[in-house]
Write a protein that holds these residues in place. Structure first.
Motif, short mmCIF file in Angstrom:
data_model
loop_
_atom_site.label_atom_id
_atom_site.label_comp_id
_atom_site.label_asym_id
_atom_site.label_seq_id
_atom_site.Cartn_x
_atom_site.Cartn_y
_atom_site.Cartn_z
N ARG A 147 0.87 -1.19 0.00
CA ARG A 147 0.00 0.00 0.00
C ARG A 147 0.90 1.24 0.00
O ARG A 147 2.13 1.13 -0.09
CB ARG A 147 -0.90 -0.02 1.24
N ASP A 159 5.77 -7.64 1.37
CA ASP A 159 5.26 -6.88 2.53
C ASP A 159 5.06 -7.86 3.67
O ASP A 159 4.78 -9.04 3.46
CB ASP A 159 3.94 -6.20 2.19
N ASN A 187 11.70 0.30 0.89
CA ASN A 187 10.66 1.25 1.29
C ASN A 187 9.95 0.86 2.59
O ASN A 187 9.38 1.71 3.26
CB ASN A 187 9.65 1.33 0.13
N TYR A 225 12.69 6.23 15.61
CA TYR A 225 12.43 6.45 14.18
C TYR A 225 13.53 7.33 13.57
O TYR A 225 14.09 7.02 12.52
CB TYR A 225 11.05 7.10 14.00
N VAL A 240 3.82 12.38 4.34
CA VAL A 240 3.21 11.82 3.13
C VAL A 240 1.83 11.29 3.49
O VAL A 240 1.66 10.64 4.54
CB VAL A 240 4.07 10.69 2.53
N THR A 300 -0.38 8.92 3.73
CA THR A 300 -0.59 7.46 3.74
C THR A 300 -1.11 7.06 5.12
O THR A 300 -1.20 7.90 6.03
CB THR A 300 0.72 6.69 3.48
N1 LIG Z 1 4.04 8.68 5.56
C1 LIG Z 1 4.95 9.54 5.95
O1 LIG Z 1 4.62 10.63 6.42
C2 LIG Z 1 6.42 9.23 5.76
C3 LIG Z 1 7.33 10.28 5.89
C4 LIG Z 1 8.69 10.04 5.70
C5 LIG Z 1 9.11 8.76 5.40
N2 LIG Z 1 8.19 7.75 5.29
C6 LIG Z 1 8.71 6.42 4.95
O2 LIG Z 1 8.14 6.00 3.73
C7 LIG Z 1 8.13 4.58 3.67
C8 LIG Z 1 6.75 4.10 3.21
O3 LIG Z 1 5.77 4.44 4.19
P1 LIG Z 1 4.26 4.83 3.82
O4 LIG Z 1 4.12 6.26 4.08
O5 LIG Z 1 3.91 4.31 2.48
O6 LIG Z 1 3.46 4.06 4.98
P2 LIG Z 1 2.64 2.67 4.97
O7 LIG Z 1 2.47 2.30 6.39
O8 LIG Z 1 1.42 2.82 4.14
O9 LIG Z 1 3.62 1.67 4.19
C9 LIG Z 1 4.67 0.97 4.83
C10 LIG Z 1 4.57 -0.49 4.40
O10 LIG Z 1 5.65 -1.23 4.99
C11 LIG Z 1 5.13 -2.47 5.43
N3 LIG Z 1 5.99 -3.02 6.49
C12 LIG Z 1 6.14 -2.58 7.75
N4 LIG Z 1 6.99 -3.35 8.43
C13 LIG Z 1 7.42 -4.29 7.57
C14 LIG Z 1 8.33 -5.38 7.67
N5 LIG Z 1 8.98 -5.64 8.82
N6 LIG Z 1 8.55 -6.14 6.58
C15 LIG Z 1 7.89 -5.90 5.41
N7 LIG Z 1 7.01 -4.90 5.26
C16 LIG Z 1 6.78 -4.10 6.33
C17 LIG Z 1 3.73 -2.13 5.92
O11 LIG Z 1 2.90 -3.29 6.01
C18 LIG Z 1 3.26 -1.15 4.87
O12 LIG Z 1 2.64 -1.78 3.78
C19 LIG Z 1 8.51 4.11 5.08
O13 LIG Z 1 9.87 3.73 5.10
C20 LIG Z 1 8.31 5.34 5.93
O14 LIG Z 1 9.09 5.33 7.10
C21 LIG Z 1 6.88 7.96 5.45
#
Ligand SMILES: NC(=O)c1ccc[n+]([C@@H]2O[C@H](COP(=O)([O-])OP(=O)(O)OC[C@H]3O[C@@H](n4cnc5c(N)ncnc54)[C@H](O)[C@@H]3O)[C@@H](O)[C@H]2O)c1
Length: 284
Positions: free
Chosen positions: A22, A43, A108, A173, A206, A208
């Motif tokens: 996702r 995932d 990711n 984090y 972001v 999400t």
């Molecule tokens: N959303 C934000 O505001 C934001 C900001 C900066 C960075 N990020 C980074 O962006 C990346 C994507 O996050 P997102 O915003 O799409 O959130 P999200 O929670 O929708 O997606 C993260 C995905 O990683 C999967 N995941 C978590 N732990 C896992 C594991 N141990 N093994 C395999 N899969 C695993 C989750 O099931 C999920 O599908 C992440 O690394 C996050 O830290 C997000």
């Protein structure tokens, strides 16, 4: 014809994306497929005890597969926890075996946790650092031999604006995301002679599920019992410089596509900030 010239830019390439069920991972998967790549997406698809919001589900992963296949590309999918080196190596090897190569890696997968340094326990620390930092290590480690063999590769790890700055209650984090940048820069050196670039993207907020959940909303608005999206927009925007509370996953994908392009072949060991100007506050 809806696509622009160069839409088959990644034809013949295979992209592996972790955490692709996702959010940003799904956006990257669909965009790479739209430009010709076959995709392998993994995932965990199960919650973690210290993460205060639900992680992706098997149905989410199936939906990413459906969207990639709708672009006319092949998609390999598996439930893999990025903390498990053996499982990640197995998945990446399967991707190479079934799809033909591993050319693009998007590390990711990630989780966001909040805890005070006075009370953070071992599980909170470990689940965050093991997923966000060790999970990038396992992914780069699994893909490197394939890319060396192919003499071409693009590795992109997702850090965060919290990987270049700090805030209260987010020590695990932030430490994990700062670590991702050090890891990326070091591996960029190692693979510089192999035709492989290694870079990071540092997103701001972001839009999400990681952002839009009750736990984070309540931290942003402790004065409200049930804060809404409108209630948190102001506090989230204050983390940026441009007056927007969050950016869309497709904006992170745009930076990813650039880093994977031929035009970026001499960019390695770098960080691209996609954070509505938050990086204007950083020292350099
Ligand atoms: N959303 C934000 O505001 C934001 C900001 C900066 C960075 N990020 C980074 O962006 C990346 C994507 O996050 P997102 O915003 O799409 O959130 P999200 O929670 O929708 O997606 C993260 C995905 O990683 C999967 N995941 C978590 N732990 C896992 C594991 N141990 N093994 C395999 N899969 C695993 C989750 O099931 C999920 O599908 C992440 O690394 C996050 O830290 C997000």
């Amino acid at each position: 014809m809806t696509e622009s010239v160069g839409s088959e830019e990644f034809a013949g390439r295979v992209a592996v994306i972790t955490g692709g069920a996702r959010g940003q991972g799904r956006s990257h998967a669909v965009a790479l497929a739209r430009r010709g790549a076959d995709v392998a997406v993994c995932d965990r698809c199960a919650d973690l005890t210290t993460v205060g919001y639900p992680l992706a589900t098997p149905d989410d992963l199936a939906e990413t597969v459906r969207l990639v296949e709708a672009e006319g590309r092949r998609c390999l999918a598996a439930r893999v926890d990025v903390r498990d080196l053996e499982a990640v190596v197995g998945f990446v090897d399967d991707a190479a075996g079934e799809l033909g190569s591993v050319d693009i890696l998007v590390a990711n997968a990630g989780v966001s946790t909040m805890a005070s340094i006075d009370t953070m326990d071992m599980a909170q620390w470990s689940e965050t650092v093991d997923t966000n930092l060790t999970g990038v290590f396992t992914s780069l480690r699994a893909a490197a031999p394939h890319m060396r063999r192919g003499r071409w590769g693009r590795m992109v790890a997702i850090s965060s604006m919290m990987g270049r700055s700090a805030n209260p209650l987010i020590a695990a984090y932030a430490a994990s995301k700062w670590g991702v940048i050090g890891l990326v820069k070091s591996v960029a050196f190692e693979l510089a002679h192999a035709g492989v670039t290694v870079n990071a993207i540092a997103p701001g907020n972001v839009s999400t599920d990681m952002l839009h959940n009750e736990v984070l909303y309540r931290i942003m608005r402790p004065d409200l019992e049930h804060p809404t999206r409108d209630d948190v927009a102001g506090p989230f925007a204050s983390l940026h410089v441009q007056p927007v509370p969050w950016v869309e996953p497709e904006e992170i994908t745009a930076a990813l596509l650039f880093l994977c392009s031929e035009g970026a072949r001499h960019i390695t060991g770098s960080v691209i900030d996609v954070d509505a100007g938050a990086s204007a506050r950083f020292t350099a």
